[in-house]
Write a protein that holds these residues in place. Structure first.
Motif, mmCIF file in Angstrom:
data_model
loop_
_atom_site.group_PDB
_atom_site.id
_atom_site.type_symbol
_atom_site.label_atom_id
_atom_site.label_comp_id
_atom_site.label_asym_id
_atom_site.label_seq_id
_atom_site.Cartn_x
_atom_site.Cartn_y
_atom_site.Cartn_z
ATOM 1 N N UNK A 101 0.831 -1.214 0.000
ATOM 2 C CA UNK A 101 0.000 0.000 0.000
ATOM 3 C C UNK A 101 0.861 1.257 0.000
ATOM 4 N N UNK A 102 0.466 2.224 -0.828
ATOM 5 C CA UNK A 102 1.141 3.520 -0.880
ATOM 6 C C UNK A 102 0.081 4.611 -0.880
ATOM 7 N N UNK A 103 0.446 5.812 -0.497
ATOM 8 C CA UNK A 103 -0.512 6.919 -0.416
ATOM 9 C C UNK A 103 -0.662 7.582 -1.778
ATOM 10 N N UNK A 104 -1.910 7.829 -2.168
ATOM 11 C CA UNK A 104 -2.220 8.628 -3.352
ATOM 12 C C UNK A 104 -2.587 10.030 -2.880
ATOM 13 N N UNK A 105 -1.713 10.976 -3.143
ATOM 14 C CA UNK A 105 -1.935 12.340 -2.673
ATOM 15 C C UNK A 105 -3.062 13.008 -3.456
ATOM 16 N N UNK A 106 -3.848 13.883 -2.805
ATOM 17 C CA UNK A 106 -4.921 14.583 -3.514
ATOM 18 C C UNK A 106 -4.393 15.404 -4.676
ATOM 19 N N UNK A 107 -5.174 15.443 -5.753
ATOM 20 C CA UNK A 107 -4.813 16.229 -6.927
ATOM 21 C C UNK A 107 -6.087 16.704 -7.608
ATOM 22 N N UNK A 108 -6.033 17.893 -8.178
ATOM 23 C CA UNK A 108 -7.174 18.475 -8.885
ATOM 24 C C UNK A 108 -7.132 18.011 -10.338
ATOM 25 N N UNK A 109 -7.604 16.798 -10.573
ATOM 26 C CA UNK A 109 -7.571 16.197 -11.904
ATOM 27 C C UNK A 109 -8.943 15.627 -12.236
ATOM 28 N N UNK A 110 -9.138 15.304 -13.518
ATOM 29 C CA UNK A 110 -10.447 14.832 -13.971
ATOM 30 C C UNK A 110 -10.654 13.350 -13.738
ATOM 31 N N UNK A 111 -9.569 12.585 -13.572
ATOM 32 C CA UNK A 111 -9.700 11.152 -13.388
ATOM 33 C C UNK A 111 -8.386 10.523 -12.993
ATOM 34 N N UNK A 112 -8.430 9.218 -12.734
ATOM 35 C CA UNK A 112 -7.243 8.521 -12.251
ATOM 36 C C UNK A 112 -6.078 8.619 -13.221
ATOM 37 N N UNK A 113 -6.350 8.445 -14.513
ATOM 38 C CA UNK A 113 -5.274 8.440 -15.502
ATOM 39 C C UNK A 113 -4.604 9.813 -15.617
ATOM 40 N N UNK A 114 -5.277 10.873 -15.156
ATOM 41 C CA UNK A 114 -4.713 12.221 -15.235
ATOM 42 C C UNK A 114 -3.866 12.580 -14.018
ATOM 43 N N UNK A 115 -3.877 11.754 -12.992
ATOM 44 C CA UNK A 115 -3.123 12.064 -11.780
ATOM 45 C C UNK A 115 -1.627 12.005 -12.101
ATOM 46 N N UNK A 116 -0.869 13.029 -11.733
ATOM 47 C CA UNK A 116 0.555 13.064 -12.112
ATOM 48 C C UNK A 116 1.394 11.952 -11.508
ATOM 49 N N UNK A 117 0.938 11.340 -10.417
ATOM 50 C CA UNK A 117 1.723 10.285 -9.770
ATOM 51 C C UNK A 117 1.352 8.896 -10.253
ATOM 52 N N UNK A 118 0.313 8.788 -11.075
ATOM 53 C CA UNK A 118 -0.212 7.488 -11.477
ATOM 54 C C UNK A 118 0.294 7.118 -12.877
ATOM 55 N N UNK A 119 0.790 5.881 -12.989
ATOM 56 C CA UNK A 119 1.234 5.348 -14.285
ATOM 57 C C UNK A 119 0.916 3.854 -14.357
ATOM 58 N N UNK A 120 0.794 3.315 -15.571
ATOM 59 C CA UNK A 120 0.592 1.865 -15.684
ATOM 60 C C UNK A 120 1.811 1.118 -15.167
ATOM 61 N N UNK A 121 1.580 0.067 -14.372
ATOM 62 C CA UNK A 121 2.671 -0.734 -13.850
ATOM 63 C C UNK A 121 3.041 -1.863 -14.782
ATOM 64 N N UNK A 122 3.911 -2.750 -14.308
ATOM 65 C CA UNK A 122 4.402 -3.851 -15.131
ATOM 66 C C UNK A 122 3.289 -4.796 -15.559
ATOM 67 N N UNK A 123 2.210 -4.888 -14.772
ATOM 68 C CA UNK A 123 1.100 -5.780 -15.090
ATOM 69 C C UNK A 123 -0.025 -5.071 -15.839
ATOM 70 N N UNK A 124 0.214 -3.808 -16.238
ATOM 71 C CA UNK A 124 -0.799 -3.051 -16.955
ATOM 72 C C UNK A 124 -1.847 -2.412 -16.070
ATOM 73 N N UNK A 125 -1.649 -2.464 -14.752
ATOM 74 C CA UNK A 125 -2.575 -1.870 -13.793
ATOM 75 C C UNK A 125 -2.049 -0.504 -13.379
ATOM 76 N N UNK A 126 -2.941 0.474 -13.230
ATOM 77 C CA UNK A 126 -2.515 1.790 -12.786
ATOM 78 C C UNK A 126 -1.944 1.703 -11.373
ATOM 79 N N UNK A 127 -0.794 2.348 -11.168
ATOM 80 C CA UNK A 127 -0.115 2.303 -9.881
ATOM 81 C C UNK A 127 0.548 3.646 -9.601
ATOM 82 N N UNK A 128 1.011 3.795 -8.367
ATOM 83 C CA UNK A 128 1.833 4.944 -7.978
ATOM 84 C C UNK A 128 3.243 4.391 -7.751
ATOM 85 N N UNK A 129 4.119 4.490 -8.749
ATOM 86 C CA UNK A 129 5.400 3.775 -8.673
ATOM 87 C C UNK A 129 6.426 4.378 -7.724
#
Length: 227
Positions: A101-129
């Motif tokens: 588990x890791x913390x997802x910090x609040x961000x003023x974005x339209x959706x998960x994929x727009x969050x600056x800390x979020x990227x697809x991981x090695x398994x193709x799942x969105x993660x906070x690397x």
């Protein structure tokens, strides 16, 4: 039921649910995500929680963005899962992968994929690397994904066993709620002794309290299900 029979039954249940989910319209998917978020927001245990662990949903899963956005507005800390291999370089071998588990910090974005800390991981799942791992004991509520569920609290995942291993951790003291489309609730889900049950199920149509599966802190009905 022997092990091979359970394996076949699980595979068939996954296929049946996949067909049902493929037939859901975009409008239904959006409305279901909002309905689940509203139901969760009215649950006393969720309102009382300081830290929620929320999965970053795939397109086939219930949309968790409304839940995350609501939690931030309530001043809650949102933890999200990151799947890590036991040894660097073993990313493609799912055996032994663990949820961190890791913390997802609040961000003023339209959706998960727009969050600056979020990227697809090695398994193709969105993660906070890049976020550090947080203590599992600090999580109050875990919102778990699923492929299928039944009313006894049996949960069928996608087959990797990540959540079963995570929910079995001795330092996890959170209440566990599975969130899903109503189509994912079956009459019976095949399960083994290694499959972890959930204490509550929240879908777009109902909230199901599992009286015998609760993990501390207990998930209360008070203040819960909207009409």
């Amino acid at each position: 039921m022997v092990h091979t029979d359970i394996g076949r039954a699980k595979a068939q249940a996954r296929r049946n649910v996949s067909v049902a989910l493929a037939n859901l319209t975009p409008v239904r998917r959006r409305s279901a995500g909002l309905a689940v978020a509203r139901r969760l927001a009215r649950l006393e245990a969720v309102r009382r929680a300081r830290t929620l662990m929320v999965f970053l949903s795939l397109p086939t899963e219930i949309d968790t963005w409304p839940i995350i956005r609501w939690a931030w507005t309530e001043g809650k800390r949102v933890a999200v899962p990151r799947v890590e291999p036991p040894i660097a370089g073993c990313e493609k071998d799912l055996a032994g992968h663990e949820i961190v588990p890791v913390v997802l910090e609040p961000a003023d974005v339209a959706g998960l994929a727009d969050h600056p800390a979020v990227r697809p991981g090695a398994l193709g799942i969105l993660e906070v690397p890049d976020a550090p791992a947080m203590p599992v004991a600090e999580i109050d509520i875990v919102l778990a994904p699923c492929q299928a569920l039944d009313r006894a609290g049996n949960r069928l995942g996608k087959g990797g066993g990540f959540y079963d291993r995570f929910l079995a951790r001795p330092d996890l003291r959170a209440g566990v709620i599975a969130v899903a489309f109503q189509e994912q609730v079956l009459d019976e889900v095949p399960a083994t002794g290694n499959d972890r049950r959930v204490a509550m199920i929240v879908t777009d149509a109902e909230t199901i309290f599992i009286s015998t599966a609760g993990s501390p802190p207990r998930l209360s009905k008070r203040g819960g299900d909207p009409p």
